[in-house]
Design a protein around this motif. Sequence first.
Motif, short mmCIF file in Angstrom:
data_model
loop_
_atom_site.label_atom_id
_atom_site.label_comp_id
_atom_site.label_asym_id
_atom_site.label_seq_id
_atom_site.Cartn_x
_atom_site.Cartn_y
_atom_site.Cartn_z
N VAL A 174 9.52 -2.42 -16.73
CA VAL A 174 10.33 -3.46 -17.37
C VAL A 174 10.51 -4.65 -16.43
N ASN A 175 10.89 -4.37 -15.19
CA ASN A 175 11.12 -5.46 -14.22
C ASN A 175 9.86 -6.24 -13.92
N ALA A 176 8.75 -5.54 -13.73
CA ALA A 176 7.50 -6.21 -13.39
C ALA A 176 6.98 -7.07 -14.54
N TYR A 177 7.01 -6.53 -15.75
CA TYR A 177 6.51 -7.29 -16.90
C TYR A 177 7.42 -8.48 -17.21
N LYS A 178 8.72 -8.30 -17.02
CA LYS A 178 9.66 -9.41 -17.22
C LYS A 178 9.37 -10.52 -16.22
N GLU A 179 9.19 -10.14 -14.95
CA GLU A 179 8.92 -11.13 -13.90
C GLU A 179 7.60 -11.86 -14.13
N ALA A 180 6.60 -11.12 -14.63
CA ALA A 180 5.28 -11.71 -14.84
C ALA A 180 5.16 -12.44 -16.18
N GLY A 181 6.20 -12.34 -17.02
CA GLY A 181 6.14 -12.98 -18.33
C GLY A 181 5.16 -12.33 -19.28
N LYS A 182 4.95 -11.04 -19.10
CA LYS A 182 4.01 -10.29 -19.95
C LYS A 182 4.78 -9.54 -21.04
N SER A 183 4.04 -9.15 -22.07
CA SER A 183 4.66 -8.54 -23.26
C SER A 183 4.98 -7.06 -23.05
N TYR A 184 6.20 -6.70 -23.44
CA TYR A 184 6.58 -5.28 -23.44
C TYR A 184 7.65 -5.05 -24.50
N SER A 185 7.77 -3.83 -24.98
CA SER A 185 8.82 -3.48 -25.93
C SER A 185 9.39 -2.12 -25.56
N ILE A 186 10.69 -1.95 -25.84
CA ILE A 186 11.39 -0.72 -25.49
C ILE A 186 11.87 -0.03 -26.77
N ASN A 187 11.55 1.26 -26.87
CA ASN A 187 12.03 2.06 -28.00
C ASN A 187 12.83 3.24 -27.46
N LYS A 188 14.14 3.22 -27.73
CA LYS A 188 15.01 4.30 -27.26
C LYS A 188 15.22 5.31 -28.38
N THR A 189 14.83 6.54 -28.12
CA THR A 189 14.94 7.59 -29.15
C THR A 189 15.67 8.80 -28.58
N GLY A 190 16.98 8.70 -28.50
CA GLY A 190 17.78 9.82 -28.05
C GLY A 190 17.93 9.92 -26.55
N VAL A 191 18.51 11.04 -26.12
CA VAL A 191 18.70 11.32 -24.69
C VAL A 191 18.11 12.69 -24.36
N VAL A 192 17.61 12.82 -23.14
CA VAL A 192 16.96 14.05 -22.70
C VAL A 192 17.92 14.87 -21.83
N ILE A 193 18.00 16.16 -22.10
CA ILE A 193 18.83 17.06 -21.28
C ILE A 193 18.08 17.37 -19.99
N ILE A 194 18.68 17.01 -18.85
CA ILE A 194 17.99 17.25 -17.57
C ILE A 194 18.74 18.26 -16.69
N SER A 195 19.96 18.62 -17.08
CA SER A 195 20.71 19.60 -16.30
C SER A 195 21.77 20.23 -17.20
N LEU A 196 21.97 21.53 -17.01
CA LEU A 196 22.97 22.27 -17.79
C LEU A 196 23.94 22.95 -16.85
N LEU A 197 25.23 22.72 -17.06
CA LEU A 197 26.25 23.28 -16.18
C LEU A 197 26.56 24.71 -16.59
N LYS A 198 26.41 25.60 -15.62
CA LYS A 198 26.67 27.02 -15.85
C LYS A 198 28.11 27.23 -16.35
N ASP A 199 28.28 28.18 -17.26
CA ASP A 199 29.59 28.54 -17.81
C ASP A 199 30.18 27.47 -18.73
N MET A 200 29.39 26.45 -19.07
CA MET A 200 29.83 25.49 -20.08
C MET A 200 29.03 25.74 -21.36
N PRO A 201 29.57 25.34 -22.53
CA PRO A 201 28.97 25.73 -23.82
C PRO A 201 27.50 25.37 -24.01
#
Length: 341
Positions: free
Chosen positions: A114-141
Motif C-alpha cells: 500500500v505504501n509503495a504503490y501510494k508513493e509511486a502513484g500506481k494503481s491498487y485496491s483494498i478489499n477487506k473481508t473479515g478478520v483472521v483468528i491468529i491466537s486463542l486464549l486458553k480457558d476462554m470460550p
Amino acid sequence: MEKRIKILNVLLVLGIVMILLVFIPLPYYVTKPGLAEPLGPYVNVAGAKKDDGDFMLTTVSMSKANIYSYIGTYTNSVHHLYKEKEILSEGESNDDYQFRQLRYMEESKQAAIVNAYKEAGKSYSINKTGVVIISLLKDMPASKVLKLGDIVTKVGEKEIHSVNDFTNTISSSPTGTNFQFSIIRNGKNKKVSITSKQFKDEPKRSGIGVSIVENIKLSTNPKVEIDSEEIGGPSAGLMFALEIYDQLSEENLAKGHEIAGTGTLDTEGVVGPIGGISQKIIAASKAGAEIFFAPNENGKRNSNYKEAVKTAKEHNVKMKIVPVNTYADAIEYLKNLKSSS
C-alpha cells in the motif's frame, strides 16, 4: 590397563552427558543476530528493472534454549535470554506462535505494498473481508470453538470488515452475551455460537479470548509478488516497502548503496518499533550494510534508534544509523542520498 579403562568409561559417560545436555530444552528462548540479505530476490514487481545497490532484510535468530545457549547469553552481549511466557501467549504452542508470526508477516507485506504503490502513484485496491483468528486464549470460550486461521465475516447480522468492527461489537456487549459468528474455515462457510465471559486477569473486562488481524486482499497494477518463505513477524514492513517502491520507480533509490533497516509499517506510513534491534545492527554490519534505518519512535527516550546507536558504538560498527518515524522520512533521506560511485 584397568585404570585406562576406568578413565575411558568416565570420559564416555561425560561425553554422553554433554551430548544429552544439547537436547534437553529449558523453559527459555535464546535470540541472537540472524541474517541480513538483499530483498530483491523476495520481491517481484512485473516489468521492474534491476538497479545498483540493495535494500536488505534483517532477522533475529530464535531457538529454544539448552544449557549451552543459556550459558552463552551471559558471555555474549548480543545473545539475549527470554522466559517462555515472554514469547508465547498463555496456552500457545510453538506451532501456534509460528502461525501468528507468519500472519504478522502477511500484514506487514500488505502495508508495504500500500505504501509503495501510494508513493509511486500506481494503481491498487483494498478489499477487506473479515478478520483472521491468529491466537486463542486458553480457558476462554473461543478456544473451544474457533481455530487458528478461521475468518470471521459476521457477528450476528453485522458484517465485519476491520479489527475495530469486531472488537467494538464484542466489547460493547455485556458479559454473558451469546454471539453468533459467521466464519470461513478451510474455504467452507460455517456458523458457530460463543458466549462471552470475564477475563481472569481483568475481571472488569469481558470477551471471548482471541487475537485477530484484518483479512485484506490487495489488487495492484502492475502486479507484485512477495515470497517471504518462512520468515515471520511484522518487522520487515519498512524495508519491503522501500524495495517495492524502488522496483516501481524509474529512479534508482538505493544509488549503489547497501541499505539495511527494520521497523513495522502501517497503511498510513507510520514506522513502529521492533524487538532485537541490537542483534539486527550486528547482522547488518556483518553483511556489509552501509546504512541502517531504525525506528525513531518520535524521539522516545529508549527508542529503537537510540539503542541501535548505542550498540553500534559498543561494537565499533561503522554503519550510518538513520532515525525514521515514517515511510516518508526514509524516502526523503534516500532521494537526497548521493550515489556511491
